[in-house]
Scaffold this motif. Sequence first.
Motif, PDB file in Angstrom:
ATOM      1  N   ASN A 116       0.813  -1.213   0.000  1.00 55.73           N
ATOM      2  CA  ASN A 116       0.000   0.000   0.000  1.00 55.73           C
ATOM      3  C   ASN A 116       0.853   1.273   0.000  1.00 55.73           C
ATOM      4  O   ASN A 116       0.346   2.348   0.309  1.00 55.73           O
ATOM      5  CB  ASN A 116      -0.944   0.007   1.207  1.00 55.73           C
ATOM      6  N   SER A 117       2.134   1.137  -0.326  1.00 50.72           N
ATOM      7  CA  SER A 117       2.994   2.316  -0.362  1.00 50.72           C
ATOM      8  C   SER A 117       2.608   3.205  -1.543  1.00 50.72           C
ATOM      9  O   SER A 117       2.095   2.735  -2.557  1.00 50.72           O
ATOM     10  CB  SER A 117       4.467   1.902  -0.444  1.00 50.72           C
ATOM     11  N   PRO A 171       2.734   2.744   4.796  1.00 52.46           N
ATOM     12  CA  PRO A 171       1.887   2.563   5.982  1.00 52.46           C
ATOM     13  C   PRO A 171       2.263   1.308   6.777  1.00 52.46           C
ATOM     14  O   PRO A 171       2.869   0.375   6.244  1.00 52.46           O
ATOM     15  CB  PRO A 171       0.476   2.401   5.408  1.00 52.46           C
ATOM     16  N   PHE A 172       1.872   1.305   8.041  1.00 53.28           N
ATOM     17  CA  PHE A 172       1.967   0.112   8.871  1.00 53.28           C
ATOM     18  C   PHE A 172       0.951   0.228   9.997  1.00 53.28           C
ATOM     19  O   PHE A 172       0.471   1.317  10.305  1.00 53.28           O
ATOM     20  CB  PHE A 172       3.385  -0.114   9.422  1.00 53.28           C
ATOM     21  N   VAL A 173       0.608  -0.909  10.591  1.00 52.78           N
ATOM     22  CA  VAL A 173      -0.317  -0.902  11.723  1.00 52.78           C
ATOM     23  C   VAL A 173       0.473  -0.522  12.962  1.00 52.78           C
ATOM     24  O   VAL A 173       1.395  -1.230  13.368  1.00 52.78           O
ATOM     25  CB  VAL A 173      -1.011  -2.272  11.909  1.00 52.78           C
ATOM     26  N   PHE A 174       0.120   0.598  13.552  1.00 52.55           N
ATOM     27  CA  PHE A 174       0.804   1.111  14.738  1.00 52.55           C
ATOM     28  C   PHE A 174       0.342   0.371  15.991  1.00 52.55           C
ATOM     29  O   PHE A 174       1.121   0.104  16.897  1.00 52.55           O
ATOM     30  CB  PHE A 174       0.526   2.608  14.875  1.00 52.55           C
ATOM     31  N   THR A 220      -5.205   2.452   5.643  1.00 49.56           N
ATOM     32  CA  THR A 220      -3.986   2.785   4.908  1.00 49.56           C
ATOM     33  C   THR A 220      -4.222   4.003   4.017  1.00 49.56           C
ATOM     34  O   THR A 220      -3.360   4.869   3.900  1.00 49.56           O
ATOM     35  CB  THR A 220      -3.474   1.600   4.065  1.00 49.56           C
ATOM     36  N   GLY A 221      -5.396   4.086   3.400  1.00 54.30           N
ATOM     37  CA  GLY A 221      -5.713   5.237   2.566  1.00 54.30           C
ATOM     38  C   GLY A 221      -5.735   6.528   3.355  1.00 54.30           C
ATOM     39  O   GLY A 221      -5.218   7.560   2.908  1.00 54.30           O
ATOM     40  N   GLU A 262      -3.150   9.876   3.032  1.00 55.03           N
ATOM     41  CA  GLU A 262      -3.619  11.256   2.853  1.00 55.03           C
ATOM     42  C   GLU A 262      -3.041  12.189   3.922  1.00 55.03           C
ATOM     43  O   GLU A 262      -2.673  13.320   3.630  1.00 55.03           O
ATOM     44  CB  GLU A 262      -5.149  11.310   2.846  1.00 55.03           C
ATOM     45  N   ILE A 263      -2.954  11.701   5.144  1.00 59.94           N
ATOM     46  CA  ILE A 263      -2.343  12.480   6.230  1.00 59.94           C
ATOM     47  C   ILE A 263      -0.874  12.768   5.898  1.00 59.94           C
ATOM     48  O   ILE A 263      -0.394  13.895   6.053  1.00 59.94           O
ATOM     49  CB  ILE A 263      -2.482  11.737   7.580  1.00 59.94           C
TER      50      ILE A 263
END
Length: 146
Positions: free
Chosen positions: A8-9, A19-22, A59-60, A64-65
């Motif tokens: 999802n990069s 992204p990753f799950v924090f 992830t989307g 955007e952030i």
Amino acid sequence: MSRLIYENSVSYKGYLIIPFVFGKADKYEIYSYKLLSEIGRKSHLHKAENPAQIYGNSTGNIVEIAKEHLDKNADFVSERDIFQSRYVYRRNLIILFHENGRYFYDHYPPELLNNIAAPKLFKSEYECLKWVKQGLDGQYLGQRAG
């Protein structure tokens, strides 16, 4: 930290947003991101983790952030996309580069942004990818046998 979600990069203005799950709150995943910079360590955002210090619910959303933060705080902007030839294989990120008729690559494992590529040049993108995949396949088979 969970694995980096290279699938999802997104490449954006000279950066790669990964992204990753924090973590999790109740049953919901909270997302964060890391950055790679086209100019490497010359950018203060290279390998930065969530410089916006805002988390997302998908992830989307986190991409955007990250884009919004880069629009306001990037130390450079690039119109070219050096991250366009990127592949995910066995959860590893492989970024291919072409320069002066030769190909080379960066290779990042699933859990951290440490480039573990061998300093090797190739004559074609296919030859480069094949070599990296063979190495990862050998590593994978060695882990399964052990």
